[in-house]
Design an enzyme around this catalytic site. Structure first.
Site, short mmCIF file in Angstrom:
data_model
loop_
_atom_site.label_atom_id
_atom_site.label_comp_id
_atom_site.label_asym_id
_atom_site.label_seq_id
_atom_site.Cartn_x
_atom_site.Cartn_y
_atom_site.Cartn_z
N SER A 1 102.77 -73.28 -123.87
CA SER A 1 102.16 -72.23 -123.07
C SER A 1 103.13 -71.06 -122.87
O SER A 1 103.51 -70.41 -123.84
CB SER A 1 101.69 -72.82 -121.74
N ASP B 1 90.57 -74.28 -124.56
CA ASP B 1 91.70 -73.58 -123.93
C ASP B 1 91.43 -72.08 -123.92
O ASP B 1 91.12 -71.51 -124.97
CB ASP B 1 92.98 -73.88 -124.72
N HIS C 1 93.99 -77.07 -122.54
CA HIS C 1 95.33 -76.54 -122.32
C HIS C 1 96.15 -77.54 -121.50
O HIS C 1 95.64 -78.16 -120.57
CB HIS C 1 95.23 -75.21 -121.54
#
Length: 359
Positions: free
Chosen positions: A201, A296, A326
């Site tokens: 991320s 996501d 995610h």
């Protein structure tokens, strides 16, 4: 009843929650389906049953978002959530380290498989959390997993967080940490020719930025980038953000909250040190393993970055897990499906290293 619960140490409560969650997610599929509800299908994808059940349980517990009313509460929430899904990764030696940066010494952790005594590839890892939450503890088990199953060393870097340290503090820390590793690779059990970068991320954003910085400034490039559902463009809303911006752990509101704290100046969000996708000079970058999740909000920008890297001649192993969400790499202790995905990622990472060694 609440007074009774308050009297129970939080560590005991988390162990109980973890045991309950593990038991629920291993129920026979017909029973698990009754808990999860009807299958969720979006954009030609079906959400993994275990993941849907996990999201359902989180919703019942009031843990549907990563953001909170203060950064401190968001950080505590992430830490508590990770504790519940810990499964344990034995066989890894962990030692405390520091890395030198322009801001001073930053804490770091070095992970080494116990039976790996010879030098190895070293992965410099930057944790996710929207540049606001996350730390060495929240990503400890993930780093253990990568070290053990990829048979490498991993150095996890505790870079400075916003809003106390907004953009570009994390960028500076990431670049300086990489430079520190190159200069001290032998002491870390590797060599400057065997250093990779990676992250999930926001950490994937920092890893990608480090690879770009190295190529642009004549610094030895990493041998490989491991980019797990990276955030790569803060300047544009893509279709996946509209499709998956609510109900799949990372929400649209979370993303706004994180970005407002990290880079509050909207006009500056196209800076290629933040929106790495916008860098026009991508040729010559280190090879990449780029992972996305089907459900996501960041899916489309990550896959566009993979396409742009490939168009620039950068070797890319791009892999979408269409049934996952995610943050799944941090949840692998929760179910066999998530653990299976992590083993696939490790396999792709090792394949990328093998291609480098053969070149």
């Amino acid at each position: 009843m609440s007074k009774v619960l308050d009297a129970i140490p939080s560590s005991v409560q988390r162990r109980v929650q973890s045991a309950v969650l593990s038991s629920v997610l291993r129920l026979p599929r017909p029973l698990l389906r009754r808990i999860a509800g009807s299958p969720i299908r979006v954009d030609g994808q079906e959400l993994a049953l275990e993941v849907q059940a996990l999201l359902r349980l989180q919703a019942l517990a009031g843990q549907e978002r990563m953001a909170a009313d203060t950064p401190e509460r968001a950080r505590a929430g992430m830490a508590q959530g990770i504790e519940v899904v810990r499964a344990g990764v034995p066989g890894v030696q962990v030692s405390r380290r520091t890395v030198s940066t322009r801001a001073g010494e930053l804490p770091a952790r070095l992970y080494r498989p116990e039976d790996r005594t010879e030098p190895s590839t070293l992965l410099v890892f930057y944790h996710g959390g929207g540049w606001v939450v996350g730390d060495l503890d929240t990503h400890d088990e993930l780093c253990r997993f990568l070290a053990k199953h990829a048979d490498i060393r991993v150095l996890s870097v505790d870079y400075r967080l916003a809003p106390e340290h907004p953009f570009p503090a994390a960028v500076e820390d990431a670049v300086d940490a990489y430079q520190h590793v190159l200069e001290n690779a032998e002491d870390l059990g590797s060599s400057p020719d065997s250093v990779a970068v990676g992250g999930d991320s926001a950490g994937g954003n920092l890893a990608a930025m480090v690879a770009q910085h190295a190529a642009a400034n004549g610094i030895k490039s990493p041998v490989l980038q491991l980019l797990l559902y990276p955030a790569v463009d803060a300047s544009t809303r893509r279709r996946s953000r509209e499709l998956f911006g609510d109900g799949f752990l990372l929400t649209d509101g979370d993303m706004d909250w994180f970005m407002d704290l990290y880079q509050p100046e909207v006009s500056e969000r196209g800076d290629p040190r933040l929106s790495v996708l916008l860098n026009e000079e991508l040729d010559g970058l280190a090879p990449a393993v780029l992972v996305t999740a089907g459900f996501d909000p960041l899916r489309d920008e990550g896959e566009e970055y993979a396409r742009r890297l490939a168009e620039a001649g950068v070797p890319v192993i791009a892999r979408r897990f269409p049934d996952l969400i995610h943050g799944f790499a941090n949840l692998f202790g929760a179910s066999p499906r998530l653990r299976e995905a992590m083993f696939e990622i490790v396999g792709e990472f090792r394949a990328g290293l093998s291609l480098h060694a053969a070149s």
